[in-house]
Design a protein around this motif. Sequence first.
Motif, short mmCIF file in Angstrom:
data_model
loop_
_atom_site.label_atom_id
_atom_site.label_comp_id
_atom_site.label_asym_id
_atom_site.label_seq_id
_atom_site.Cartn_x
_atom_site.Cartn_y
_atom_site.Cartn_z
N PRO A 97 0.84 -1.21 0.00
CA PRO A 97 0.00 0.00 0.00
C PRO A 97 0.87 1.26 0.00
CG PRO A 97 0.00 -1.02 2.17
CD PRO A 97 0.79 -1.92 1.27
N VAL A 98 0.29 2.35 -0.46
CA VAL A 98 1.02 3.61 -0.54
C VAL A 98 1.62 3.99 0.81
CG1 VAL A 98 0.79 6.09 -0.97
CG2 VAL A 98 -0.29 4.47 -2.49
N ARG A 99 0.87 3.79 1.90
CA ARG A 99 1.40 4.19 3.22
C ARG A 99 2.70 3.48 3.55
NH1 ARG A 99 -3.04 1.16 4.32
NH2 ARG A 99 -2.64 -0.84 5.30
N ASP A 100 2.85 2.21 3.17
CA ASP A 100 4.10 1.49 3.41
C ASP A 100 5.22 2.02 2.52
OD1 ASP A 100 2.59 0.02 5.17
OD2 ASP A 100 2.77 -1.89 4.09
N LEU A 101 4.87 2.36 1.28
CA LEU A 101 5.87 2.94 0.38
C LEU A 101 6.35 4.28 0.91
CD1 LEU A 101 4.25 2.04 -3.06
CD2 LEU A 101 6.29 1.00 -2.04
N LEU A 102 5.44 5.07 1.45
CA LEU A 102 5.81 6.37 2.03
C LEU A 102 6.80 6.20 3.17
CD1 LEU A 102 2.54 8.50 2.14
CD2 LEU A 102 4.75 9.19 1.19
N ILE A 103 6.52 5.26 4.04
CA ILE A 103 7.39 5.03 5.19
C ILE A 103 8.77 4.55 4.74
CG2 ILE A 103 7.75 3.52 7.20
CD1 ILE A 103 4.64 3.59 7.54
N SER A 104 8.78 3.63 3.79
CA SER A 104 10.05 3.02 3.36
C SER A 104 10.90 3.94 2.48
CB SER A 104 9.79 1.71 2.61
OG SER A 104 9.19 0.78 3.49
N THR A 105 10.26 4.81 1.71
CA THR A 105 11.03 5.68 0.82
C THR A 105 11.45 6.98 1.50
OG1 THR A 105 9.01 6.69 -0.07
CG2 THR A 105 9.97 4.83 -1.30
N GLU A 106 10.74 7.35 2.55
CA GLU A 106 11.05 8.57 3.31
C GLU A 106 11.05 9.82 2.41
OE1 GLU A 106 14.70 7.81 5.41
OE2 GLU A 106 13.75 6.34 6.71
N SER A 157 3.67 13.98 -2.02
CA SER A 157 3.51 14.51 -3.38
C SER A 157 4.61 13.99 -4.31
CB SER A 157 3.51 16.04 -3.37
OG SER A 157 4.74 16.54 -2.85
N ASN A 158 5.83 13.89 -3.81
CA ASN A 158 6.93 13.36 -4.62
C ASN A 158 6.68 11.89 -4.94
OD1 ASN A 158 9.34 12.77 -5.88
ND2 ASN A 158 10.62 13.22 -4.13
N LEU A 159 6.29 11.11 -3.95
CA LEU A 159 6.01 9.69 -4.19
C LEU A 159 4.88 9.54 -5.19
CD1 LEU A 159 6.58 6.73 -3.58
CD2 LEU A 159 4.96 6.91 -1.68
N SER A 160 3.86 10.34 -5.05
CA SER A 160 2.72 10.29 -5.97
C SER A 160 3.17 10.54 -7.41
CB SER A 160 1.67 11.31 -5.55
OG SER A 160 0.59 11.29 -6.45
N GLN A 161 4.02 11.53 -7.60
CA GLN A 161 4.53 11.83 -8.95
C GLN A 161 5.32 10.65 -9.51
OE1 GLN A 161 6.89 15.32 -8.34
NE2 GLN A 161 5.14 16.72 -8.45
#
Length: 114
Positions: free
Chosen positions: A34-43, A47-51
């Motif tokens: 899920p996006v929330r896990d990607l957000l945590i792992s990519t730091e 908005s950047n992750l979404s792009q």
Amino acid sequence: MSTPLYRAQAEFLRALGHPVRIRVLELLQNGPLPVRDLLISTEVEASNLSQQLAVLRRSGIVSATREGSTVVYALVSADVADLLRTTRRILTDVIAVRGELLAELHGAKTEQLR
């Protein structure tokens, strides 16, 4: 020479050409996230992750599915994971050769100073 195949390959490789996108793809090698896990792992900022996810989605490298209010991303092909592993092996070889060359240059410089 610019055939449609070469243009398509170049576009595909461009889609891989960002550190956040590479990190996302590495994370997805182990399965959908899920996006929330990607957000945590990519730091990175949301908005950047979404792009970056949008680039990967448009290029067909990842898929997105909605599970309730959660968006889950997955690799479209396991071959992407193989490509990432191959890239790491190539980089390891390149860095080793450069390291050997640097050591040789350093040794030559030391000899010149004597």
